[in-house]
Write a protein that holds these residues in place. Sequence first.
Motif, PDB file in Angstrom:
ATOM      1  N   UNK A  67       5.436   4.142   7.753  1.00 25.38           N
ATOM      2  CA  UNK A  67       4.091   4.136   7.688  1.00 25.38           C
ATOM      3  C   UNK A  67       3.639   2.764   8.445  1.00 25.38           C
ATOM      4  N   UNK A  68       2.557   2.887   9.497  1.00 30.16           N
ATOM      5  CA  UNK A  68       1.883   1.900  10.233  1.00 30.16           C
ATOM      6  C   UNK A  68       0.497   1.801   9.878  1.00 30.16           C
ATOM      7  N   UNK A  69      -0.276   0.969  10.277  1.00 30.52           N
ATOM      8  CA  UNK A  69      -1.642   0.797  10.230  1.00 30.52           C
ATOM      9  C   UNK A  69      -2.409   2.087  10.877  1.00 30.52           C
ATOM     10  N   UNK A  70      -1.937   3.020  11.434  1.00 28.56           N
ATOM     11  CA  UNK A  70      -2.448   3.991  12.171  1.00 28.56           C
ATOM     12  C   UNK A  70      -2.183   5.253  11.098  1.00 28.56           C
ATOM     13  N   UNK A  71      -1.541   5.065  10.055  1.00 27.82           N
ATOM     14  CA  UNK A  71      -1.112   6.305   9.130  1.00 27.82           C
ATOM     15  C   UNK A  71      -2.140   6.521   8.163  1.00 27.82           C
ATOM     16  N   UNK A  72      -2.663   7.680   8.166  1.00 24.91           N
ATOM     17  CA  UNK A  72      -3.747   7.893   7.065  1.00 24.91           C
ATOM     18  C   UNK A  72      -3.082   8.252   5.772  1.00 24.91           C
ATOM     19  N   UNK A  73      -3.811   7.954   4.645  1.00 24.01           N
ATOM     20  CA  UNK A  73      -3.079   7.933   3.457  1.00 24.01           C
ATOM     21  C   UNK A  73      -4.264   8.390   2.388  1.00 24.01           C
ATOM     22  N   UNK A  74      -3.425   9.346   1.567  1.00 23.23           N
ATOM     23  CA  UNK A  74      -4.315   9.558   0.273  1.00 23.23           C
ATOM     24  C   UNK A  74      -3.907   8.879  -0.659  1.00 23.23           C
ATOM     25  N   UNK A  85       0.256   9.100  -0.291  1.00 21.25           N
ATOM     26  CA  UNK A  85       0.885  10.001   0.535  1.00 21.25           C
ATOM     27  C   UNK A  85       0.344  10.101   1.871  1.00 21.25           C
ATOM     28  N   UNK A  86       1.118  10.335   2.905  1.00 15.51           N
ATOM     29  CA  UNK A  86       0.604  10.430   4.353  1.00 15.51           C
ATOM     30  C   UNK A  86      -0.227  11.715   4.497  1.00 15.51           C
ATOM     31  N   UNK A  87      -1.453  11.667   5.035  1.00 15.45           N
ATOM     32  CA  UNK A  87      -2.271  12.553   5.040  1.00 15.45           C
ATOM     33  C   UNK A  87      -3.070  12.404   6.178  1.00 15.45           C
ATOM     34  N   UNK A  88      -3.251  13.095   7.022  1.00 12.41           N
ATOM     35  CA  UNK A  88      -3.977  13.250   8.324  1.00 12.41           C
ATOM     36  C   UNK A  88      -5.497  13.030   8.157  1.00 12.41           C
ATOM     37  N   UNK A  89      -5.913  13.728   6.957  1.00 11.47           N
ATOM     38  CA  UNK A  89      -7.319  13.656   6.419  1.00 11.47           C
ATOM     39  C   UNK A  89      -7.522  12.612   5.510  1.00 11.47           C
ATOM     40  N   UNK A  90      -6.337  11.568   5.270  1.00 12.94           N
ATOM     41  CA  UNK A  90      -6.495  10.628   4.297  1.00 12.94           C
ATOM     42  C   UNK A  90      -7.547   9.682   4.762  1.00 12.94           C
TER      43      UNK A  90
END
Length: 153
Positions: A67-74, A85-90
């Motif tokens: 994960x990086x600062x660009x990773x969207x999370x829930x 979790x990694x989630x593009x809509x997070x």
Amino acid sequence: MSVPSLAPVIPPSVEPDRRTPSPHHGGSPLPLPPTPLTRGDSVAYALATLDCHGRVADRKVMAALGWTTATALTIRQRNGLIVVGADRDGAFRLTAKLFLHLPVAVRGWCGLNTGDRVLLAAHPQQGRLYVHPPAVLDAALEELHTRLLGGAS
């Protein structure tokens, strides 16, 4: 004047007499412990302290997840356990220093306070991070100890 050299003295090896019990263990061999549990390397663990801003961090865990600062999370709470979790809509992201900020509501649901230690368990294949608050660890370990030790301490 010359100094005479001394030959090394090496005592002969002697095999212990197996017929005579050793005074240290009463004659019978000690039982071997059970085979230790083995584990794979698919989960990265770390203990982290919740800071005064609700952040936890461990570089090894975040590196395992990729994960990086660009990773969207829930971030969700389930039975006192925090599941990230990694989630593009997070709606959440790691901070610039790769800290995970746990929202106030989640901390409240899990009874987390500044200075609490949590167990981080990263499952890269699942793309999930499990944050185990002290109350969850207490309950899980009590159940485990009861099951493995039959309630004996």
